[in-house]
Design an enzyme around this catalytic site. Structure first.
Site, short mmCIF file in Angstrom:
data_model
loop_
_atom_site.label_atom_id
_atom_site.label_comp_id
_atom_site.label_asym_id
_atom_site.label_seq_id
_atom_site.Cartn_x
_atom_site.Cartn_y
_atom_site.Cartn_z
N CYS D 156 0.65 -1.33 -0.09
CA CYS D 156 0.06 0.02 -0.08
C CYS D 156 0.94 1.30 0.00
CB CYS D 156 -0.80 0.08 1.08
SG CYS D 156 -0.03 -0.43 2.85
N HIS D 252 -2.16 6.97 3.96
CA HIS D 252 -0.56 7.22 3.97
C HIS D 252 -0.24 8.29 3.73
CE1 HIS D 252 -0.67 3.14 5.29
NE2 HIS D 252 0.00 2.29 4.39
#
Lengths: 362, 362, 362, 362
Positions: D156, D252
């Site tokens: 990810c 993120h």
């Protein structure tokens, strides 16, 4: 049908932004005016949100609607009632005290401010709970010689409590309530609201004035319209609470201990909450939740992050219903209520919808 | 005077680490043995803390004492009572049930585990509150044929509540208590304890078994040793509570509503808390706080981050003392108590100090 | 020896409180004067901290020293240099620009404000790194005709970076640095500082002016005093950074990528950091850390909560030293530096101690 | 058209739940099988989520779809490929290594696990970036004699980085990247994932294996399919990163420093990112974002809480584009990418949609 034209005062603050987000795509109300402090007047709404450091001070999760970004902001003082069918108010109490009566002479004002909550001729409406108080508006108009009126919504901490007490009052009668709240930061706004250093790894055990508001408002909301329609008799429930702030964005959690008039079982209390439909008048409003209360069986619920948005933030979630063992016919439960949806902007819109459906607006 | 030799079982977990930090430089007790699960046996303590990914799993803020880092860890099963004067126990309840009685045959065991808390011949000691229960140990030794004994400390949520109720019981009598806790994460340990994703921007309104523990333990702690010294009569205070978890590292906050036997004023309640000295026997123990309760006048206090470490985490801080208006002779207040100092390791050490001072240890 | 008499300007703000906490029990300096805005003048310090809502706005973890609580606060404008040996300044840059030069005419001013950091005749001292720049004060006094002087400390984000670069510059030479900071909230103060709603469950990727400060200050700190002593030649290291804010109370974390002049191994870089003693002049100062840099082998360290207070918040902790693989002779590491201890109040006190030891103060 | 029948392995974990939420109402794929560990086999999905303490362990914000709550869970080992058209895999790497090849013999497997990411005949697809790598599947089938295939998605943290590098590679060429990530907790799952006590008021500067994954995967994703279609030539960009964990739920944040092959201006880099449309094949897929990259002008953006859900979590938001001043043709920027939407479940579904559109599935 043409949508009603609504102005929003206090448009640039966090509470105002919540109104804007909540009115996006509303079927019967359209925001056609945005008012704020003189500092913002003359700017587009998007410009008014821009800070010196280049930040766009838009803080609700929903995007800023493009059609409002370019709308010119006017000063609250310069707003003309004749251009609107109704007003939503997201200003602070002191500004509300000046601005709202001036507008209410001509058009209805639905307010999140506390300024007029405690006046005799002012109902404090939560549509599923006390739609029956709405006719007090006639008395307000009569007394004050207004064509419009002011209807404030309750304090956000009161709302979830009153919603869960309503079915208990109806079914069993309620003698007393002791409540401890764990409130979200959004209730404090952003000027500056809760400071990050104060709340991280911490609890703040005091929210000035909050407890008194909850105690007084709960009795008023659960009260009865006097037969003459000229005022409200507060409910005689005794309410005591301690309000605290925790590191949560949105959604007030409340730990409730309640003493009922009659004996009951946990199953009966659960059923009363689960089956409650609220006032008939409120059931089919555009912003109505399919159920106003959702009882959760998972003992770890409700949790503010997981449950605050139930039914668009319009439902109060309840869990952990247990006998209390101390109070007479005592029960205890935990509730979560979305303080800036049902407890603020969307709650005020729901009130407008109710009065619109009753022919009191528009 | 040579210090007493203490072993610690459950040395590698978070609770064990708190014992190690709390015993650092203790004037009369020295940690000379560390026990943990067989997996750790034979390693040095520092090696036993090392995880597969290279992390040293030492989680208390105080540094790991160098003299313990190199000490060999033994398996709990292999610990020999003859090598020690006393044992501190930081194991889980199921392990405690096996290990503690085996050691208690010969030496005193001071335990943070709940395994033996509810047995008739086991006192639940908070020295300033109920030092008078200590002689029940003699009954325990008699019944079980032990030379040692087991004294567990109460659940960490009970401790702060019982400390603040003690002066009220003494001065006014207490009928009933309704409490909502906002508990820190450290109480749940780290295996895995509270998961980050569950607590960020959230409240968890349920801690399994916690409420029952508080209700039962409070009555036991505030109870009286029977004249024959063969058991305790629980206090008849009724206790009801709702325990929640919040995003706080250390320090339990409790919102308390209390009904007194007698009329009182806020000033009198405040004075009772502020002036309380606790049991005489507990006042000069090495870990004693100079005052067990600190009443704060600032309405925004106590706050867990600011107040948990008052007097080394051994004092309970109290604020927001108000009349309640609902309960008979009702008052409400907020307290903060350090759940892993007074409410765990340092509380257990205080009990050991008390019994040492009374000649029951060593 | 009598302690030097120090005044503190900006005494009521968070930065001022950090000075008060840091000077408590200082061996050679005593706070004998507290100055703040005219609003606070004439009140005792404790009264000046009291807000309208009854809160005592004391925000550092250490308790407010009793001897200062009752001290009368004077307005900054009214402070008389003749009553003091030195001044610590915790005011904002705009106030500093007025107040500091007035006092510096007569006595030394040690300042946390950025107002004078970038002037040619003003050194930016971190004692272990560039004690050799101290003589520039003579030039400042000469040019400005002052008996005192102004020595600001660097921006708190610069400090940890400069401390870790110093041994690399000395041993290998440093060409370039790319740094991303994850900064604590305390750096932003409390007026209002970082708003809770903005930082919970979030990162703010911009801190106005911060990056420029780090880039300019690092070059100045690592530079060399010109042989004539009349100015500094900045180091030619190129510095680029991105500064972000995270939900941490205290302690800035920095992810550093550095390009060295010479080839080196991870072991050599580690050794250079670990063995670095800093300027000899700084080693025995009262606030000096026993080691200015602590290298941690645990790959999960340094962490701000666990490591910020190393050696009283005066050490920079470093971990995760690895080859970078992209930059020429590239290495990367993570550091944690206490932004309000070494990076602010205690850092300024350390500078005062240095100049005192060199006979430039008192 | 009948929707394709998909099985999900690893259905009960957090990653599996994200697949379930993402496939709700999918136009062309229907979840018709749920597999988990033998412990869950035979239970309904809702039963399998129930823990011993009564909690329903459903952790994604979207509600558990009613039609899946009652579906029987099978053991992964017992899943029969003939009953499905494709499989989504949300199991851990070690389970993936066993289970995925068995299923891939017959049907396509789209996997969030890292088990096969680094094999020569396995593409690592981000549809807008490298749809052109899809034909490598034919080679995989040929070599392994499979009718199906395995396509893993990247880590990810790699995804957002690769998406923003793609337009820079296309327009300017990219020499090197230095990246520091501030990663959300959801990436670590819940078994136990990130422990609350470890992350509150903290940063964890190490995520095991993460940096190596990003460095290797970025080169592979940006590489080129060899003319013979039998493998990929990695891009020669040099990548170095430091990965940290912060107290964020989802999304993120990455601070990127990049060195381009050619000179460029901030305006040109901004334009390249803003105008990038990605591979034509990926543009009209059901889960495609209207724009894969959104460049924000507000210097305080992107922020994970405000920007992670842009375009359903499928867009990477970018801000703070500046010249770097250190690297050759250096630029720096900050990005936010939703790690469990574009970076996990929804990213894998996008890959399935791509291969479906290309006739490689179904």
């Amino acid at each position: 049908m043409a949508r009603l034209r609504a102005a929003l005062i206090g448009a640039t603050g966090l509470a105002g932004q919540q109104f804007i987000a909540a009115l996006k795509n509303h079927p019967s109300i359209e925001l056609t005016g945005l008012a704020a402090s003189p500092r913002s007047a003359g700017k587009t709404y998007a410009e008014a949100l821009k800070t010196a450091s280049g930040m766009t001070a838009w803080f609700v999760p929903e995007p800023l609607p493009a059609e409002l970004a370019g709308m010119k902001v006017v000063a609250g003082d310069a707003l003309e009632a004749k251009d609107y069918d109704l007003v939503f108010s997201a200003v602070e109490a002191d500004v509300a005290r000046e601005l709202e009566p001036r507008l209410a002479k001509d058009i209805p004002v639905f307010s999140a401010a506390s300024a007029f909550r405690y006046e005799d001729d002012v109902p404090l409406l939560i549509p599923p709970v006390n739609a029956a108080h709405a006719p007090l508006i006639r008395e307000q108009q009569r007394r004050r010689g207004w064509k419009g009126f002011i209807v404030p919504i309750p304090n956000c901490t009161t709302t979830g409590l009153a919603v869960t007490l309503a079915p208990l009052v109806e079914r069993f009668g309620v003698k007393a309530v002791l409540m401890t709240s764990l409130q979200a930061m959004s209730g404090a706004g952003r000027s500056p609201g809760v400071i990050g250093m104060d709340i991280l790894d911490n609890v703040i055990p005091y929210i000035p004035k909050e407890e008194h508001k909850v105690e007084v408002e709960t009795k008023k909301i659960l009260g009865a319209l006097r037969p003459a329609g000229d005022g409200l008799t507060p409910h005689d429930v005794r309410v005591s609470c301690t309000c605290t702030r925790v590191a949560v964005m949105e959604g007030h959690t409340e730990s409730v201990f309640v003493s009922l008039d009659k004996k009951a079982t946990v199953a009966e209390v659960t059923q009363a909450l689960r089956e409650w439909k609220g006032a008939e008048l409120a059931r089919n409003l555009p912003s109505a939740a399919p159920r106003w209360i959702e009882v959760l069986d998972d003992p770890f619920r409700p949790q503010p992050r997981l449950d605050r948005d139930t039914h668009g933030g319009m439902a109060t979630t309840v869990g952990r219903i247990r006998e209390d063992g101390v109070l007479e016919n005592g029960f205890k439960y935990v509730l979560v209520s979305h303080n800036t949806k049902m407890g603020a902007a969307r709650g005020a819109i729901l009130v407008a919808e109710l009065l619109l459906a009753q022919g009191l607006v528009g």
